[in-house]
Enzyme design. Structure first.
Site, short mmCIF file in Angstrom:
data_model
loop_
_atom_site.label_atom_id
_atom_site.label_comp_id
_atom_site.label_asym_id
_atom_site.label_seq_id
_atom_site.Cartn_x
_atom_site.Cartn_y
_atom_site.Cartn_z
N SER A 172 0.98 -1.25 0.13
CA SER A 172 0.03 0.06 0.45
C SER A 172 1.07 1.39 -0.29
O SER A 172 1.84 1.34 -0.85
CB SER A 172 -0.74 0.05 1.06
OG SER A 172 -2.27 0.52 0.92
N ASP A 257 -9.93 -5.49 -4.11
CA ASP A 257 -9.12 -3.95 -4.30
C ASP A 257 -9.97 -3.46 -5.04
O ASP A 257 -10.93 -3.83 -5.86
CB ASP A 257 -8.35 -3.64 -4.46
CG ASP A 257 -6.97 -3.55 -3.26
OD1 ASP A 257 -6.48 -2.80 -2.26
OD2 ASP A 257 -5.30 -4.42 -3.17
N HIS A 294 -7.25 -6.10 0.10
CA HIS A 294 -6.36 -5.24 0.89
C HIS A 294 -5.13 -6.02 1.50
O HIS A 294 -3.43 -5.47 1.06
CB HIS A 294 -6.59 -3.96 1.00
CG HIS A 294 -5.81 -3.16 0.82
ND1 HIS A 294 -4.64 -1.99 -0.45
CD2 HIS A 294 -4.69 -2.13 2.08
CE1 HIS A 294 -4.51 -1.33 -0.31
NE2 HIS A 294 -3.68 -1.31 1.28
N1 LIG Z 1 -8.12 4.26 6.61
C1 LIG Z 1 -7.68 3.16 5.47
C2 LIG Z 1 -6.10 1.99 6.34
C3 LIG Z 1 -5.53 1.69 5.09
O1 LIG Z 1 -6.41 2.54 4.16
C4 LIG Z 1 -4.51 0.93 5.50
C5 LIG Z 1 -4.16 0.75 6.49
C6 LIG Z 1 -4.00 -0.77 6.45
C7 LIG Z 1 -1.88 -0.82 5.89
C8 LIG Z 1 -2.58 -0.01 4.45
C9 LIG Z 1 -3.97 1.13 4.43
N2 LIG Z 1 -3.67 1.44 3.09
C10 LIG Z 1 -2.44 1.73 2.35
O2 LIG Z 1 -1.48 2.36 3.04
C11 LIG Z 1 -9.18 2.54 5.33
O3 LIG Z 1 -9.97 2.59 5.59
O4 LIG Z 1 -8.90 1.05 4.39
#
Ligand SMILES: N[C@@H](CC(=O)c1ccccc1NC=O)C(=O)O
Length: 320
Positions: A172, A257, A294
């Protein structure tokens, strides 16, 4: 092998496609939705998915620390947050391959202390795994995070100059930070890491749409910041070549995703495959991970027989 493919309707000539990018027609609510990976999870509710993510991360990290030899909180820079954990295989040698992992969490959450997902299956096969901490926002800016990631890789190279390869892996936001290393000018730093591969899991490579989401607040004050820190944008305007022509890039996205995450990965995958880069350029491949969301991508990396764990191992041991 270098195969260039063209998807109808897509402008691959130099970045203009972003001007017609689908996110530009989305409302703020829709953009928030597209860039909230937890809302796309199919087997759990969004909040439950986030709780499970922390819980599994905690458990696997405790287990990894209890199982094998590790060097924890090793400083790679002078800052308080500039620490990394090194998980060693049983047979430690000068020539171990290294997988260096950057956690996700939208550059605002996550920690090396809950991110040792792939440690046990990789160390069991002789790979040393390094999990890197970096200063998440609001303490760190994106430029600082990119700089810290650069420092952490140079540290691994300096500590283990005989390494059999350094493979970067990020999830991510962490995949974004790993992808930024495709732009690094190592000659400027005086140490060229033995980079052999990039495993980019469900990443974000064009930060411009993020500017328009609620997650943006402390992250991207201006379009300039987004562009400077967008590997998609940067590589399109100034293509780079790998120091080692055998260097591999694997771009993966989970089947579940969001469409925007799919678009980001597919567009980014095409950049290193552009005709100008094919000869002696980056060797890229793309994998949509079947029935994965994800977060499951990471949870499954705790399993040796998971398809992605196997791809990573085969790439490291040059079997594919
Ligand atoms: N607030 C985000 C959280 C999120 O994007 C996320 C959480 C944990 C690990 C990776 C993530 N996304 C990218 O870095 C959500 O709603 O999914």
């Amino acid at each position: 092998m270098c195969v260039w493919w063209y998807k109808a309707g897509m402008d691959v000539s130099g970045g203009n496609h972003r001007h017609e990018a689908p996110w530009k027609r989305m409302s703020k609510e829709e953009l928030d939705n597209q860039y909230s990976p937890s809302r796309w999870v199919v087997r759990l509710g969004a909040e439950e998915a986030m709780r499970t993510y922390s819980q599994i991360g905690n458990e696997v990290t405790k287990r990894a620390r209890a199982t094998g030899r590790s060097l924890l909180n090793v400083p790679y820079g002078d800052g308080d947050g500039e620490k990394l954990d090194i998980y060693l295989p049983e047979a430690v040698s000068e020539a171990m391959p290294f997988l260096v992992f950057f956690h996700g969490g939208y550059w605002q959450s996550g920690s090396k202390d809950t991110s040792a997902f792939m440690v046990n299956p990789l160390t069991a096969q002789g790979v040393a795994v390094v999990i890197v901490a970096y200063d998440i926002a609001p303490k760190g800016t994106l430029d600082q995070m990119v700089d810290q990631v650069t420092q952490s890789i140079m540290f691994v190279q300096k500590q283990y100059p005989g390494n059999q390869g350094i493979y970067l892996c990020g999830h991510s936001a962490g995949a974004h930070l790993a992808a930024m290393m495709l732009l690094a000018d190592w000659t400027k730093h005086g140490v060229t890491p033995n980079l052999k591969g990039f495993f980019l899991l469900s990443g974000v490579y064009d930060l411009e749409p993020i500017m328009h989401t609620s997650e943006n607040a402390p992250l991207l004050p201006a379009l300039e910041d987004a562009q400077r820190n967008s590997p998609l944008w940067q590589l399109e305007t100034a293509p780079t070549q790998p120091a080692d022509p055998a260097c591999r890039i694997l771009v993966t996205v989970g089947q579940h995703d969001s469409p925007e995450f799919h678009r980001q990965s597919r567009e980014f995958y095409q950049v290193p495959r552009a005709p100008t880069l094919c000869q002696g350029g980056w060797k890229a491949s793309f994998e949509e991970l079947h029935d994965m969301d994800h977060f499951e991508i990471l949870w499954n990396l705790t399993q040796e027989d998971y398809v992605l764990t196997q791809i990573i191992l085969k790439t490291i041991f040059q079997e594919s």
